[in-house]
Design a protein around this motif. Sequence first.
Motif, PDB file in Angstrom:
ATOM      1  N   THR A  23     -10.406 -39.734   7.208  1.00  0.00           N
ATOM      2  CA  THR A  23     -10.042 -39.562   8.607  1.00  0.00           C
ATOM      3  C   THR A  23     -10.765 -38.360   9.206  1.00  0.00           C
ATOM      4  O   THR A  23     -11.221 -37.471   8.492  1.00  0.00           O
ATOM      5  CB  THR A  23      -8.523 -39.341   8.749  1.00  0.00           C
ATOM      6  OG1 THR A  23      -8.155 -38.202   7.994  1.00  0.00           O
ATOM      7  CG2 THR A  23      -7.733 -40.547   8.297  1.00  0.00           C
ATOM      8  N   SER A  24     -10.830 -38.336  10.525  1.00  0.00           N
ATOM      9  CA  SER A  24     -11.431 -37.211  11.230  1.00  0.00           C
ATOM     10  C   SER A  24     -10.380 -36.115  11.434  1.00  0.00           C
ATOM     11  O   SER A  24      -9.188 -36.363  11.276  1.00  0.00           O
ATOM     12  CB  SER A  24     -11.965 -37.682  12.585  1.00  0.00           C
ATOM     13  OG  SER A  24     -10.887 -37.999  13.427  1.00  0.00           O
ATOM     14  N   PRO A  25     -10.808 -34.909  11.796  1.00  0.00           N
ATOM     15  CA  PRO A  25      -9.835 -33.835  12.030  1.00  0.00           C
ATOM     16  C   PRO A  25      -8.835 -34.171  13.144  1.00  0.00           C
ATOM     17  O   PRO A  25      -7.663 -33.799  13.050  1.00  0.00           O
ATOM     18  CB  PRO A  25     -10.705 -32.644  12.428  1.00  0.00           C
ATOM     19  CG  PRO A  25     -12.031 -32.917  11.815  1.00  0.00           C
ATOM     20  CD  PRO A  25     -12.178 -34.407  11.820  1.00  0.00           C
ATOM     21  N   GLU A  26      -9.291 -34.890  14.164  1.00  0.00           N
ATOM     22  CA  GLU A  26      -8.376 -35.266  15.251  1.00  0.00           C
ATOM     23  C   GLU A  26      -7.304 -36.225  14.752  1.00  0.00           C
ATOM     24  O   GLU A  26      -6.138 -36.119  15.113  1.00  0.00           O
ATOM     25  CB  GLU A  26      -9.153 -35.916  16.405  1.00  0.00           C
ATOM     26  CG  GLU A  26     -10.113 -34.992  17.116  1.00  0.00           C
ATOM     27  CD  GLU A  26     -11.451 -34.856  16.385  1.00  0.00           C
ATOM     28  OE1 GLU A  26     -11.770 -35.716  15.534  1.00  0.00           O
ATOM     29  OE2 GLU A  26     -12.167 -33.881  16.668  1.00  0.00           O
ATOM     30  N   GLU A  27      -7.725 -37.172  13.899  1.00  0.00           N
ATOM     31  CA  GLU A  27      -6.754 -38.118  13.345  1.00  0.00           C
ATOM     32  C   GLU A  27      -5.758 -37.409  12.432  1.00  0.00           C
ATOM     33  O   GLU A  27      -4.571 -37.722  12.451  1.00  0.00           O
ATOM     34  CB  GLU A  27      -7.479 -39.220  12.574  1.00  0.00           C
ATOM     35  CG  GLU A  27      -8.270 -40.161  13.461  1.00  0.00           C
ATOM     36  CD  GLU A  27      -9.141 -41.103  12.665  1.00  0.00           C
ATOM     37  OE1 GLU A  27      -9.332 -42.228  13.139  1.00  0.00           O
ATOM     38  OE2 GLU A  27      -9.627 -40.712  11.582  1.00  0.00           O
ATOM     39  N   ARG A  28      -6.253 -36.445  11.661  1.00  0.00           N
ATOM     40  CA  ARG A  28      -5.344 -35.692  10.784  1.00  0.00           C
ATOM     41  C   ARG A  28      -4.354 -34.872  11.602  1.00  0.00           C
ATOM     42  O   ARG A  28      -3.172 -34.777  11.250  1.00  0.00           O
ATOM     43  CB  ARG A  28      -6.134 -34.796   9.851  1.00  0.00           C
ATOM     44  CG  ARG A  28      -6.713 -35.548   8.678  1.00  0.00           C
ATOM     45  CD  ARG A  28      -7.348 -34.596   7.718  1.00  0.00           C
ATOM     46  NE  ARG A  28      -8.572 -34.083   8.346  1.00  0.00           N
ATOM     47  CZ  ARG A  28      -9.767 -34.128   7.808  1.00  0.00           C
ATOM     48  NH1 ARG A  28      -9.926 -34.602   6.618  1.00  0.00           N
ATOM     49  NH2 ARG A  28     -10.808 -33.673   8.446  1.00  0.00           N
ATOM     50  N   ALA A  29      -4.808 -34.269  12.705  1.00  0.00           N
ATOM     51  CA  ALA A  29      -3.907 -33.496  13.566  1.00  0.00           C
ATOM     52  C   ALA A  29      -2.860 -34.404  14.194  1.00  0.00           C
ATOM     53  O   ALA A  29      -1.675 -34.042  14.259  1.00  0.00           O
ATOM     54  CB  ALA A  29      -4.698 -32.779  14.651  1.00  0.00           C
ATOM     55  N   ALA A  30      -3.280 -35.584  14.642  1.00  0.00           N
ATOM     56  CA  ALA A  30      -2.322 -36.534  15.220  1.00  0.00           C
ATOM     57  C   ALA A  30      -1.323 -36.991  14.175  1.00  0.00           C
ATOM     58  O   ALA A  30      -0.119 -37.116  14.451  1.00  0.00           O
ATOM     59  CB  ALA A  30      -3.066 -37.737  15.794  1.00  0.00           C
ATOM     60  N   ARG A  31      -1.798 -37.207  12.953  1.00  0.00           N
ATOM     61  CA  ARG A  31      -0.898 -37.631  11.882  1.00  0.00           C
ATOM     62  C   ARG A  31       0.084 -36.513  11.519  1.00  0.00           C
ATOM     63  O   ARG A  31       1.256 -36.771  11.235  1.00  0.00           O
ATOM     64  CB  ARG A  31      -1.712 -38.055  10.672  1.00  0.00           C
ATOM     65  CG  ARG A  31      -0.929 -38.955   9.753  1.00  0.00           C
ATOM     66  CD  ARG A  31      -1.777 -39.674   8.747  1.00  0.00           C
ATOM     67  NE  ARG A  31      -2.613 -40.669   9.407  1.00  0.00           N
ATOM     68  CZ  ARG A  31      -3.936 -40.644   9.411  1.00  0.00           C
ATOM     69  NH1 ARG A  31      -4.583 -39.693   8.793  1.00  0.00           N
ATOM     70  NH2 ARG A  31      -4.630 -41.576  10.027  1.00  0.00           N
TER      71      ARG A  31
END
Length: 102
Positions: A23-31
Amino acid sequence: MTPARLARTIAPAILLAALTACTSPEERAARAQAQLAADKAECTELGFTETTEPFGNCLLKLREIRALEADTQARRQAAAQAFWGPNWPFYYDRWRRHPYGW
Protein backbone atom coordinates in the motif's frame (compact mmCIF):
# COMPACT_ATOMS: atom_id res chain seq x y z
CA MET A 1 -16.58 -11.95 24.73
CA THR A 2 -19.27 -13.10 22.35
CA PRO A 3 -18.32 -14.72 19.04
CA ALA A 4 -19.82 -11.83 17.07
CA ARG A 5 -17.79 -9.25 19.00
CA LEU A 6 -14.68 -11.39 18.67
CA ALA A 7 -15.19 -11.60 14.91
CA ARG A 8 -15.71 -7.83 14.69
CA THR A 9 -12.48 -7.28 16.62
CA ILE A 10 -10.24 -9.81 14.90
CA ALA A 11 -11.49 -9.61 11.30
CA PRO A 12 -10.38 -5.99 10.73
CA ALA A 13 -6.97 -6.73 12.23
CA ILE A 14 -6.48 -9.71 9.92
CA LEU A 15 -7.65 -7.71 6.92
CA LEU A 16 -5.36 -4.85 7.89
CA ALA A 17 -2.35 -7.14 8.17
CA ALA A 18 -3.09 -8.76 4.81
CA LEU A 19 -3.45 -5.46 2.98
CA THR A 20 -0.57 -3.56 4.58
CA ALA A 21 2.10 -5.30 2.51
CA CYS A 22 1.47 -3.42 -0.75
CA THR A 23 0.00 0.00 0.00
CA SER A 24 0.96 3.64 -0.37
CA PRO A 25 1.53 5.95 2.62
CA GLU A 26 -1.85 7.61 2.01
CA GLU A 27 -3.61 4.25 2.07
CA ARG A 28 -1.80 3.29 5.27
CA ALA A 29 -2.81 6.59 6.91
CA ALA A 30 -6.43 6.06 5.86
CA ARG A 31 -6.32 2.51 7.20
CA ALA A 32 -4.84 3.75 10.49
CA GLN A 33 -7.68 6.27 10.80
CA ALA A 34 -10.21 3.51 10.10
CA GLN A 35 -8.57 1.32 12.75
CA LEU A 36 -8.69 4.21 15.24
CA ALA A 37 -12.39 4.71 14.49
CA ALA A 38 -13.02 0.99 15.01
CA ASP A 39 -11.08 1.07 18.29
CA LYS A 40 -13.05 4.10 19.49
CA ALA A 41 -16.30 2.33 18.63
CA GLU A 42 -15.15 -0.78 20.51
CA CYS A 43 -14.19 1.21 23.62
CA THR A 44 -17.48 3.12 23.49
CA GLU A 45 -19.34 -0.19 23.18
CA LEU A 46 -17.48 -1.43 26.26
CA GLY A 47 -18.88 1.52 28.20
CA PHE A 48 -16.02 4.01 28.28
CA THR A 49 -16.74 7.70 27.78
CA GLU A 50 -14.69 9.45 25.12
CA THR A 51 -12.11 12.04 26.27
CA THR A 52 -11.60 10.28 29.62
CA GLU A 53 -8.43 8.61 30.84
CA PRO A 54 -9.98 5.10 30.96
CA PHE A 55 -11.08 5.57 27.33
CA GLY A 56 -7.49 6.41 26.36
CA ASN A 57 -6.25 3.38 28.30
CA CYS A 58 -8.74 1.24 26.39
CA LEU A 59 -7.39 2.52 23.07
CA LEU A 60 -3.82 1.86 24.19
CA LYS A 61 -4.70 -1.66 25.34
CA LEU A 62 -6.30 -2.49 21.99
CA ARG A 63 -3.17 -1.22 20.20
CA GLU A 64 -0.97 -3.26 22.53
CA ILE A 65 -3.00 -6.41 21.85
CA ARG A 66 -2.64 -5.91 18.10
CA ALA A 67 1.11 -5.37 18.46
CA LEU A 68 1.48 -8.55 20.52
CA GLU A 69 -0.53 -10.52 17.96
CA ALA A 70 1.67 -9.19 15.14
CA ASP A 71 4.83 -10.02 17.12
CA THR A 72 3.61 -13.54 17.82
CA GLN A 73 2.80 -14.06 14.14
CA ALA A 74 6.23 -12.78 13.08
CA ARG A 75 8.00 -15.02 15.59
CA ARG A 76 6.05 -18.07 14.42
CA GLN A 77 6.93 -17.34 10.80
CA ALA A 78 10.60 -16.81 11.68
CA ALA A 79 10.72 -20.04 13.68
CA ALA A 80 9.12 -21.97 10.84
CA GLN A 81 11.74 -20.65 8.39
CA ALA A 82 14.78 -20.89 10.66
CA PHE A 83 17.39 -23.50 9.88
CA TRP A 84 18.50 -23.93 13.47
CA GLY A 85 15.00 -24.19 14.92
CA PRO A 86 13.09 -26.54 17.17
CA ASN A 87 12.63 -29.09 14.39
CA TRP A 88 16.34 -29.49 13.71
CA PRO A 89 17.68 -32.84 15.07
CA PHE A 90 20.42 -31.34 17.24
CA TYR A 91 18.51 -28.32 18.47
CA TYR A 92 19.70 -27.09 21.84
CA ASP A 93 17.88 -24.58 23.94
CA ARG A 94 19.30 -23.53 27.29
CA TRP A 95 15.83 -23.63 28.85
CA ARG A 96 15.21 -27.25 27.84
CA ARG A 97 17.21 -30.43 28.07
CA HIS A 98 18.91 -31.62 24.94
CA PRO A 99 17.04 -34.60 23.43
CA TYR A 100 20.19 -36.74 23.66
CA GLY A 101 21.08 -35.71 27.21
CA TRP A 102 24.13 -33.58 26.37
